[in-house]
Design a protein around this motif. Sequence first.
Motif, PDB file in Angstrom:
ATOM      1  N   ARG A  36       0.843  -1.187   0.000  1.00 38.86           N
ATOM      2  CA  ARG A  36       0.000   0.000   0.000  1.00 38.86           C
ATOM      3  C   ARG A  36       0.886   1.248   0.000  1.00 38.86           C
ATOM      4  O   ARG A  36       1.724   1.433   0.896  1.00 38.86           O
ATOM      5  CB  ARG A  36      -0.920   0.037   1.234  1.00 38.86           C
ATOM      6  N   VAL A  37       0.680   2.056  -1.001  1.00 43.35           N
ATOM      7  CA  VAL A  37       1.446   3.301  -1.136  1.00 43.35           C
ATOM      8  C   VAL A  37       0.496   4.471  -0.876  1.00 43.35           C
ATOM      9  O   VAL A  37      -0.484   4.653  -1.602  1.00 43.35           O
ATOM     10  CB  VAL A  37       2.093   3.428  -2.532  1.00 43.35           C
ATOM     11  N   ARG A  38       0.731   5.223   0.146  1.00 46.27           N
ATOM     12  CA  ARG A  38      -0.110   6.366   0.515  1.00 46.27           C
ATOM     13  C   ARG A  38       0.493   7.653  -0.037  1.00 46.27           C
ATOM     14  O   ARG A  38       1.633   7.994   0.274  1.00 46.27           O
ATOM     15  CB  ARG A  38      -0.266   6.474   2.035  1.00 46.27           C
ATOM     16  N   VAL A  39      -0.293   8.351  -0.838  1.00 46.49           N
ATOM     17  CA  VAL A  39       0.154   9.615  -1.444  1.00 46.49           C
ATOM     18  C   VAL A  39      -0.394  10.759  -0.605  1.00 46.49           C
ATOM     19  O   VAL A  39      -1.603  10.937  -0.477  1.00 46.49           O
ATOM     20  CB  VAL A  39      -0.336   9.726  -2.910  1.00 46.49           C
ATOM     21  N   VAL A  40       0.459  11.513   0.001  1.00 48.69           N
ATOM     22  CA  VAL A  40       0.080  12.639   0.849  1.00 48.69           C
ATOM     23  C   VAL A  40       0.124  13.919   0.023  1.00 48.69           C
ATOM     24  O   VAL A  40       1.162  14.227  -0.577  1.00 48.69           O
ATOM     25  CB  VAL A  40       1.012  12.756   2.074  1.00 48.69           C
TER      26      VAL A  40
END
Length: 240
Positions: free
Chosen positions: A33-37
């Motif tokens: 899971r890659v979270r883009v802030v």
Amino acid sequence: MFSWRVPEACGWSTAAAVILVTLLTVALLGALRVRVVPPPRVIERRASLVMLPRTSEGRAWAVNVDEQGPFPAKFDPGSDLAVRAIEEQARREGFPRSGYRPSLRDLPQENGTPTVAASLRGERIFPQESPPDRVAGNALVSALAPVLLPLSNLPASAWPIAFPSFDPTVSPAMASKTWRFMLEIGPNGRVLQHQPIEVGDDEAAKESILRLGDWIGRLQFGATAKPGWIAVEVAFTRSD
């Protein structure tokens, strides 16, 4: 773990190994899971500065901005020297304040229900006849005249003694409300210029502002009136 380059007699083991590695790779990629802030918002604070000349036109523009802006200018009692003097005198004297206690008294004694005299025995009471309707006469109705009310601190000696004549034709839109103006008084008590605070929404209001501005321009203030800007209000009342 197996050797990829060494040939084997049976290809099922190689196929099973490839399938197993593929399933493990897909499972690992699915668990990732890659979270883009998003970047933080930067609120820019800006302001505009307008330089006005020290002329009559510059003062008129400044008054127009104060009155028609989102925060219209109002009279501050704390800026008045007379109000400050009264507050300072009350502070020096220091009157003691005592709480107000009202005096109590007993309720009146009840002696039973009082008798009410309705009428004499044998005498009938009938309602009075209504008086005949009076015919309305031709009563004289006085004309409407403008009245000037102060909104700024101005002594009574500086107030105009007499007011100029006004056109007797007063529309209902003009007489139904009050009109506020800013006036600039000159050294001799004459009105140099005037600025309406209200903005005419329709043709009737604009015509009313023009007529009242012409009447205000002919005012003559007292000799003690100091040069400068004051706020006044114009209302209409019946003249004697």
